[in-house]
Design a protein around this motif. Sequence first.
Motif, PDB file in Angstrom:
ATOM      1  N   ASP A  75       0.857  -1.183   0.000  1.00  0.00           N
ATOM      2  CA  ASP A  75       0.000   0.000   0.000  1.00  0.00           C
ATOM      3  C   ASP A  75       0.894   1.234   0.000  1.00  0.00           C
ATOM      4  O   ASP A  75       1.503   1.555   1.028  1.00  0.00           O
ATOM      5  N   PRO A  76       0.997   1.949  -1.127  1.00  0.00           N
ATOM      6  CA  PRO A  76       1.873   3.124  -1.192  1.00  0.00           C
ATOM      7  C   PRO A  76       1.535   4.199  -0.164  1.00  0.00           C
ATOM      8  O   PRO A  76       2.387   4.996   0.203  1.00  0.00           O
ATOM      9  N   ALA A  77       0.317   4.211   0.334  1.00  0.00           N
ATOM     10  CA  ALA A  77      -0.084   5.235   1.294  1.00  0.00           C
ATOM     11  C   ALA A  77       0.665   5.123   2.619  1.00  0.00           C
ATOM     12  O   ALA A  77       0.762   6.109   3.353  1.00  0.00           O
ATOM     13  N   ASP A  78       1.206   3.942   2.940  1.00  0.00           N
ATOM     14  CA  ASP A  78       1.922   3.805   4.216  1.00  0.00           C
ATOM     15  C   ASP A  78       3.417   3.527   4.018  1.00  0.00           C
ATOM     16  O   ASP A  78       4.082   3.062   4.921  1.00  0.00           O
ATOM     17  N   ASP A  79       3.926   3.863   2.843  1.00  0.00           N
ATOM     18  CA  ASP A  79       5.344   3.619   2.579  1.00  0.00           C
ATOM     19  C   ASP A  79       6.282   4.468   3.429  1.00  0.00           C
ATOM     20  O   ASP A  79       7.373   4.040   3.760  1.00  0.00           O
ATOM     21  N   PHE A  80       5.880   5.685   3.769  1.00  0.00           N
ATOM     22  CA  PHE A  80       6.771   6.603   4.479  1.00  0.00           C
ATOM     23  C   PHE A  80       6.323   6.842   5.920  1.00  0.00           C
ATOM     24  O   PHE A  80       6.284   7.966   6.401  1.00  0.00           O
ATOM     25  N   VAL A  81       6.018   5.772   6.656  1.00  0.00           N
ATOM     26  CA  VAL A  81       5.604   5.912   8.052  1.00  0.00           C
ATOM     27  C   VAL A  81       6.820   6.299   8.901  1.00  0.00           C
ATOM     28  O   VAL A  81       7.865   5.653   8.853  1.00  0.00           O
ATOM     29  N   LEU A  82       6.639   7.355   9.673  1.00  0.00           N
ATOM     30  CA  LEU A  82       7.694   7.876  10.543  1.00  0.00           C
ATOM     31  C   LEU A  82       7.714   7.132  11.883  1.00  0.00           C
ATOM     32  O   LEU A  82       6.749   6.427  12.210  1.00  0.00           O
ATOM     33  N   PRO A  83       8.773   7.286  12.655  1.00  0.00           N
ATOM     34  CA  PRO A  83       8.832   6.612  13.960  1.00  0.00           C
ATOM     35  C   PRO A  83       7.633   6.913  14.868  1.00  0.00           C
ATOM     36  O   PRO A  83       7.243   6.073  15.667  1.00  0.00           O
ATOM     37  N   ASP A  84       7.043   8.093  14.708  1.00  0.00           N
ATOM     38  CA  ASP A  84       5.896   8.445  15.559  1.00  0.00           C
ATOM     39  C   ASP A  84       4.556   8.002  14.961  1.00  0.00           C
ATOM     40  O   ASP A  84       3.505   8.269  15.528  1.00  0.00           O
TER      41      ASP A  84
END
Length: 101
Positions: A75-84
């Motif tokens: 799912d490209p929408a969650d590719d860049f999840v940050l530590p927070d």
Amino acid sequence: VVAQGQNVSVNGAAVPEGRPYLHKGLGVTWPGDWVAVASSLGVRVAWDRDLAVTVTVEPELRGATWGLCGTYTDDPADDFVLPDGDIAASAAAFGNAWKVP
């Protein structure tokens, strides 16, 4: 595992170049000009000893990764999840958020 230049060590002990290493589910191999580290957890990291790094994970880990490896959900929408848990606006912001000292 620490890799610097042509030197690779595991828990502070040098692994001689070209010599396979296997101990407690961790393996180090030397395919061509690369160094590859594989764990029994299903993760493999390969490094060309210069700039290129590849990370491969087994299908069993789908949805169970995060950090620079991403979430492995397709799912490209969650590719860049940050530590927070927020989503980064750019690839640069994502990468910078995961830096360690």
